[in-house]
Scaffold this motif. Structure first.
Motif, mmCIF file in Angstrom:
data_model
loop_
_atom_site.group_PDB
_atom_site.id
_atom_site.type_symbol
_atom_site.label_atom_id
_atom_site.label_comp_id
_atom_site.label_asym_id
_atom_site.label_seq_id
_atom_site.Cartn_x
_atom_site.Cartn_y
_atom_site.Cartn_z
ATOM 1 N N PHE A 71 41.443 2.326 19.302
ATOM 2 C CA PHE A 71 40.260 3.040 18.813
ATOM 3 C C PHE A 71 40.391 4.537 19.086
ATOM 4 N N MET A 72 40.770 4.891 20.300
ATOM 5 C CA MET A 72 40.892 6.310 20.648
ATOM 6 C C MET A 72 42.047 6.974 19.913
ATOM 7 N N GLU A 73 43.142 6.234 19.690
ATOM 8 C CA GLU A 73 44.277 6.795 18.940
ATOM 9 C C GLU A 73 43.893 7.150 17.510
ATOM 10 N N THR A 74 42.996 6.379 16.922
ATOM 11 C CA THR A 74 42.652 6.575 15.513
ATOM 12 C C THR A 74 41.380 7.390 15.310
ATOM 13 N N ASP A 75 40.755 7.837 16.376
ATOM 14 C CA ASP A 75 39.553 8.668 16.275
ATOM 15 C C ASP A 75 39.997 10.122 16.155
ATOM 16 N N ARG A 76 39.956 10.655 14.953
ATOM 17 C CA ARG A 76 40.472 12.006 14.699
ATOM 18 C C ARG A 76 39.742 13.083 15.488
ATOM 19 N N ALA A 77 38.424 12.962 15.575
ATOM 20 C CA ALA A 77 37.654 13.979 16.306
ATOM 21 C C ALA A 77 38.044 13.962 17.783
ATOM 22 N N PHE A 78 38.217 12.780 18.361
ATOM 23 C CA PHE A 78 38.623 12.684 19.759
ATOM 24 C C PHE A 78 40.014 13.284 19.957
ATOM 25 N N GLN A 79 40.946 12.944 19.083
ATOM 26 C CA GLN A 79 42.309 13.446 19.214
ATOM 27 C C GLN A 79 42.353 14.970 19.107
ATOM 28 N N LYS A 80 41.551 15.511 18.218
ATOM 29 C CA LYS A 80 41.511 16.974 18.061
ATOM 30 C C LYS A 80 41.016 17.625 19.353
ATOM 31 N N GLN A 81 39.932 17.095 19.923
ATOM 32 C CA GLN A 81 39.392 17.640 21.173
ATOM 33 C C GLN A 81 40.373 17.443 22.325
ATOM 34 N N ARG A 82 41.033 16.301 22.370
ATOM 35 C CA ARG A 82 41.990 15.998 23.434
ATOM 36 C C ARG A 82 43.162 16.973 23.385
ATOM 37 N N HIS A 83 43.722 17.184 22.200
ATOM 38 C CA HIS A 83 44.855 18.106 22.072
ATOM 39 C C HIS A 83 44.438 19.530 22.416
ATOM 40 N N SER A 84 43.236 19.905 22.036
ATOM 41 C CA SER A 84 42.731 21.233 22.351
ATOM 42 C C SER A 84 42.610 21.412 23.867
ATOM 43 N N ARG A 85 42.098 20.399 24.534
ATOM 44 C CA ARG A 85 41.918 20.467 25.986
ATOM 45 C C ARG A 85 43.272 20.504 26.695
ATOM 46 N N VAL A 86 44.216 19.685 26.249
ATOM 47 C CA VAL A 86 45.554 19.664 26.858
ATOM 48 C C VAL A 86 46.225 21.019 26.676
ATOM 49 N N ALA A 87 46.088 21.617 25.492
ATOM 50 C CA ALA A 87 46.698 22.920 25.231
ATOM 51 C C ALA A 87 46.090 23.986 26.139
ATOM 52 N N ARG A 88 44.777 23.956 26.329
ATOM 53 C CA ARG A 88 44.124 24.932 27.210
ATOM 54 C C ARG A 88 44.590 24.757 28.650
ATOM 55 N N THR A 89 44.717 23.508 29.092
ATOM 56 C CA THR A 89 45.150 23.232 30.459
ATOM 57 C C THR A 89 46.567 23.719 30.669
ATOM 58 N N LYS A 90 47.442 23.472 29.714
ATOM 59 C CA LYS A 90 48.830 23.901 29.837
ATOM 60 C C LYS A 90 48.935 25.418 29.840
ATOM 61 N N SER A 91 48.179 26.085 28.981
ATOM 62 C CA SER A 91 48.280 27.557 28.929
ATOM 63 C C SER A 91 47.686 28.181 30.178
ATOM 64 N N ALA A 92 46.687 27.566 30.772
ATOM 65 C CA ALA A 92 46.103 28.110 31.995
ATOM 66 C C ALA A 92 47.060 27.973 33.169
ATOM 67 N N GLY A 93 47.902 26.942 33.160
ATOM 68 C CA GLY A 93 48.801 26.729 34.289
ATOM 69 C C GLY A 93 50.187 27.268 34.067
ATOM 70 N N SER A 94 50.447 27.963 32.967
ATOM 71 C CA SER A 94 51.817 28.396 32.684
ATOM 72 C C SER A 94 52.090 29.845 33.033
ATOM 73 N N GLY A 95 51.103 30.534 33.523
ATOM 74 C CA GLY A 95 51.301 31.946 33.842
ATOM 75 C C GLY A 95 52.101 32.158 35.104
ATOM 76 N N PRO A 96 52.517 33.396 35.379
ATOM 77 C CA PRO A 96 53.270 33.686 36.590
ATOM 78 C C PRO A 96 52.404 33.415 37.830
ATOM 79 N N GLY A 97 53.049 32.900 38.847
ATOM 80 C CA GLY A 97 52.332 32.601 40.084
ATOM 81 C C GLY A 97 51.669 31.244 40.073
ATOM 82 N N ASN A 98 51.775 30.514 38.966
ATOM 83 C CA ASN A 98 51.147 29.198 38.888
ATOM 84 C C ASN A 98 52.156 28.068 39.000
ATOM 85 N N ALA A 99 53.377 28.356 39.392
ATOM 86 C CA ALA A 99 54.402 27.304 39.511
ATOM 87 C C ALA A 99 54.057 26.398 40.677
ATOM 88 N N LEU A 100 54.401 25.132 40.505
ATOM 89 C CA LEU A 100 54.151 24.168 41.578
ATOM 90 C C LEU A 100 55.309 24.061 42.517
#
Length: 90
Positions: free
Chosen positions: A61-90
């Protein structure tokens, strides 16, 4: 510190949920289990089969829900860009 390709190991432990279903949904779920297993009219261990089927149904159900997938990808992209800057390495 060296930047590794895998920065964190995701938590993949299963989570147990307890839910309540209406009688109608439960009957339909049991029928679905029978149809999927090809045992219509035969007794089956429906509790185990239904419990195994529900996560697959929710996942599909979640795989085929386009609105959910769009929001999920948007959130993942924001999380990745927030953690990719200098000084944010683990």
């Amino acid at each position: 510190m060296t930047k590794l390709r895998i920065s964190a190991i995701p938590d993949s432990r299963p989570v147990k949920l307890t839910i309540e279903l209406t009688a109608e949904i439960h009957r339909d779920l049991l029928l679905y289990v029978e149809l999927v297993s090809g045992t219509a009219g035969e007794p089956a261990d429906t509790v185990t089969d239904a419990a195994r089927l529900v996560p697959l149904m929710v996942g599909r159900f979640m795989e085929t829900d386009r609105a959910f997938q769009k929001q999920r990808h948007s959130r993942v992209a924001r999380t990745k860009s927030a953690g990719s800057g200098p000084g944010n390495a683990l």
